[in-house]
Design a protein around this motif. Structure first.
Motif, PDB file in Angstrom:
ATOM      1  N   SER A 217       0.695  -0.937  -0.079  1.00 30.72           N
ATOM      2  CA  SER A 217       0.041  -0.112   0.065  1.00 30.72           C
ATOM      3  C   SER A 217       0.780   1.174   0.082  1.00 30.72           C
ATOM      4  O   SER A 217       1.753   1.401   0.764  1.00 30.72           O
ATOM      5  CB  SER A 217      -1.013   0.000   1.240  1.00 30.72           C
ATOM      6  N   GLU A 218       0.578   2.204  -0.912  1.00 31.14           N
ATOM      7  CA  GLU A 218       1.317   3.472  -0.931  1.00 31.14           C
ATOM      8  C   GLU A 218       0.166   4.548  -0.942  1.00 31.14           C
ATOM      9  O   GLU A 218      -0.931   4.558  -1.265  1.00 31.14           O
ATOM     10  CB  GLU A 218       2.002   3.583  -2.557  1.00 31.14           C
ATOM     11  N   THR A 219       0.683   5.698  -0.100  1.00 28.24           N
ATOM     12  CA  THR A 219      -0.117   6.689   0.154  1.00 28.24           C
ATOM     13  C   THR A 219       0.403   7.860  -0.566  1.00 28.24           C
ATOM     14  O   THR A 219       1.523   8.372  -0.389  1.00 28.24           O
ATOM     15  CB  THR A 219      -0.422   7.253   1.800  1.00 28.24           C
ATOM     16  N   LYS A 220      -0.179   8.428  -1.630  1.00 33.01           N
ATOM     17  CA  LYS A 220       0.380   9.492  -2.464  1.00 33.01           C
ATOM     18  C   LYS A 220      -0.705  10.578  -2.353  1.00 33.01           C
ATOM     19  O   LYS A 220      -2.094  10.406  -2.291  1.00 33.01           O
ATOM     20  CB  LYS A 220       0.496   9.116  -3.840  1.00 33.01           C
ATOM     21  N   GLN A 221      -0.494  11.934  -2.551  1.00 31.87           N
ATOM     22  CA  GLN A 221      -1.143  13.066  -3.001  1.00 31.87           C
ATOM     23  C   GLN A 221      -1.846  12.863  -4.372  1.00 31.87           C
ATOM     24  O   GLN A 221      -1.143  12.604  -5.615  1.00 31.87           O
ATOM     25  CB  GLN A 221      -0.402  14.374  -2.658  1.00 31.87           C
ATOM     26  N   THR A 224      -8.844  14.030  -5.497  1.00 29.18           N
ATOM     27  CA  THR A 224      -9.721  13.392  -4.718  1.00 29.18           C
ATOM     28  C   THR A 224     -11.249  13.936  -4.685  1.00 29.18           C
ATOM     29  O   THR A 224     -11.302  15.175  -4.485  1.00 29.18           O
ATOM     30  CB  THR A 224      -9.370  13.144  -3.552  1.00 29.18           C
ATOM     31  N   MET A 276      -6.617  18.042  -3.581  1.00 30.77           N
ATOM     32  CA  MET A 276      -5.420  17.106  -3.510  1.00 30.77           C
ATOM     33  C   MET A 276      -5.556  16.559  -2.192  1.00 30.77           C
ATOM     34  O   MET A 276      -5.334  17.452  -1.092  1.00 30.77           O
ATOM     35  CB  MET A 276      -4.071  17.906  -3.595  1.00 30.77           C
ATOM     36  N   LYS A 277      -5.244  15.438  -1.933  1.00 28.57           N
ATOM     37  CA  LYS A 277      -5.712  14.590  -0.697  1.00 28.57           C
ATOM     38  C   LYS A 277      -4.620  13.438  -0.536  1.00 28.57           C
ATOM     39  O   LYS A 277      -4.581  12.931  -1.630  1.00 28.57           O
ATOM     40  CB  LYS A 277      -7.120  14.444  -0.386  1.00 28.57           C
ATOM     41  N   ASP A 278      -4.387  12.915   0.613  1.00 27.40           N
ATOM     42  CA  ASP A 278      -3.639  11.833   0.457  1.00 27.40           C
ATOM     43  C   ASP A 278      -4.618  10.643   0.079  1.00 27.40           C
ATOM     44  O   ASP A 278      -5.645  10.551   0.711  1.00 27.40           O
ATOM     45  CB  ASP A 278      -3.125  11.287   2.018  1.00 27.40           C
ATOM     46  N   ARG A 279      -3.922   9.890  -0.691  1.00 29.10           N
ATOM     47  CA  ARG A 279      -5.011   8.480  -1.066  1.00 29.10           C
ATOM     48  C   ARG A 279      -4.422   7.318  -1.330  1.00 29.10           C
ATOM     49  O   ARG A 279      -3.079   7.410  -1.866  1.00 29.10           O
ATOM     50  CB  ARG A 279      -5.493   9.072  -2.833  1.00 29.10           C
ATOM     51  N   GLU A 280      -4.812   6.303  -0.886  1.00 24.20           N
ATOM     52  CA  GLU A 280      -4.267   4.978  -0.498  1.00 24.20           C
ATOM     53  C   GLU A 280      -4.145   4.144  -2.145  1.00 24.20           C
ATOM     54  O   GLU A 280      -5.130   4.326  -2.652  1.00 24.20           O
ATOM     55  CB  GLU A 280      -4.819   4.149   0.445  1.00 24.20           C
ATOM     56  N   THR A 281      -3.245   3.770  -2.443  1.00 24.31           N
ATOM     57  CA  THR A 281      -2.965   3.102  -3.840  1.00 24.31           C
ATOM     58  C   THR A 281      -2.445   1.931  -3.504  1.00 24.31           C
ATOM     59  O   THR A 281      -1.538   1.705  -2.784  1.00 24.31           O
ATOM     60  CB  THR A 281      -2.291   3.889  -4.796  1.00 24.31           C
TER      61      THR A 281
END
Length: 358
Positions: A217-221, A224, A276-281
């Motif tokens: 799991s990566e969290t990126k801006q 959203t 722009m928010k932190d989003r899990e990918t």
């Protein structure tokens, strides 16, 4: 008297709870924007924000946050949105690649090979070899070069091996990336090759889509969806012009609306509000580190059972005819290489195998 009041209060509370439970099970259409699912509802005559929330068991504050131009009163025909689930569920991308075979490879005939064994090796019909190498119908000579034309395309999910002639600019890691193979599989399928001896013109065997991966799991801006607003369609509007004016992509704009057909002038379009928010990918990465030259050296040692700590190598040489001049010349050159390694402090365990007696 008090008991009757308590009973009535209990019955009212029970009725309200059953209505809310029933409302939550109402079958509403949904729409997906950026992977997140939303209910959408077209306001009817007599509807109010409170009444809608009560009807569907929704939280009024969440409803207002999701619809940025949500007023105290709602208008008949207005479309409102509500999250179908509170959590965003990322999807894992499909890493499998469609493989286009190279146009042709060159095969050097070895002792004991026949047209049939070569055709079987490359997985092509005998007729293909005859068509591109007419003289092979009559005889084959050791050292002769044959052009092998493989089929042009194969299914994108395949793991069927094929042969590839290394071209200028190719690297071991680059080919592994291109064909979704691992560096380990390339080294295993082609004993002896490494990043340091990877030469143009060498024919290697590749097993596509063989890379072993793990999911992390990566969290990126990322842009959203945080809510929705509505826009009244003007003359000459298009999806593109509305999207540009709202600062969103055309795809996100279209996906937020129940129909891909743009409403006529005076109609309403739902516009997603983006931040722009932190989003899990979820992403796939190689199970074994292979991006650096040190990583690939470590893989090479593992594949070839080289103990780097003790600087020890186990080597086996298989000779089909040890008494032949070609085998004798080969083993002499090989032993010179072994001596060089020994002189550098490397321990060599050498075994020579006679294939005729094995």
């Amino acid at each position: 008297m008090l008991n009757r009041i308590a009973q009535r209060f209990f019955l009212c509370a029970l009725l309200a709870g059953s209505l809310a439970l029933t409302a939550q099970n109402v079958n509403l259409p949904t729409i997906k924007v950026q992977g997140k699912e939303y209910y959408y509802y077209k306001v009817q005559g007599g509807d109010s924000p409170y009444g809608i929330c009560k009807k569907f068991g929704w939280d009024e504050q969440t409803l207002r946050e999701c619809n940025s131009n949500f007023a105290t009163k709602v208008k008949k025909g207005q479309t409102i949105y509500y999250p179908a689930s509170p959590d965003y569920t990322p999807s894992v991308p499909d890493k499998k690649v469609a493989v286009a075979f190279p146009e042709a490879v060159t095969h050097t005939v070895a002792r004991g090979e026949t047209v049939y064994s070569i055709a079987s090796l490359y997985g092509v019909p005998v007729a293909v070899i005859y068509a591109n190498n007419p003289d092979s119908r009559h005889s084959l000579k050791v050292g002769e070069k044959l052009v092998i034309v493989q089929q042009e395309y194969i299914n994108g999910t395949t793991t069927e091996p094929f042969f590839y002639t290394v071209r200028k600019g190719d690297t071991l890691y680059g080919l592994a990336e291109k064909y979704n193979a691992s560096v380990e599989s390339l080294m295993s399928e082609n004993p002896g090759i490494s990043e340091r001896n990877f030469k143009t013109g060498t024919t290697i065997r590749i097993v596509p889509n063989s890379r072993k991966t793990v999911i992390v799991s990566e969290t990126k801006q990322a842009n959203t969806v945080v809510g929705f607003s509505q826009y009244k369609v003007q003359k000459n509007d298009t999806w593109e012009s509305i999207a540009q004016s709202a600062g969103v992509s055309r795809d996100d704009l279209v996906s937020a609306n129940p129909s891909e057909r743009l409403p006529k002038k005076g109609g309403w379009v739902v516009v997603p509000k983006m931040e722009m928010k932190d989003r899990e990918t979820l992403v796939e990465i190689p199970a074994e580190a292979e991006a650096t030259i040190d990583d690939r050296d470590s893989i090479y040692n593992d594949v070839h059972h080289i103990d780097a700590a003790e600087n020890k190598v186990d080597v086996a040489v298989v000779l089909d005819d040890p008494a032949s001049k070609s085998n004798i010349d080969f083993i002499r050159g090989f032993i010179m290489g072994v001596d060089d390694l020994k002189n550098s402090g490397c321990k060599i365990n050498l075994n020579v195998i006679d294939a005729a007696k094995a």
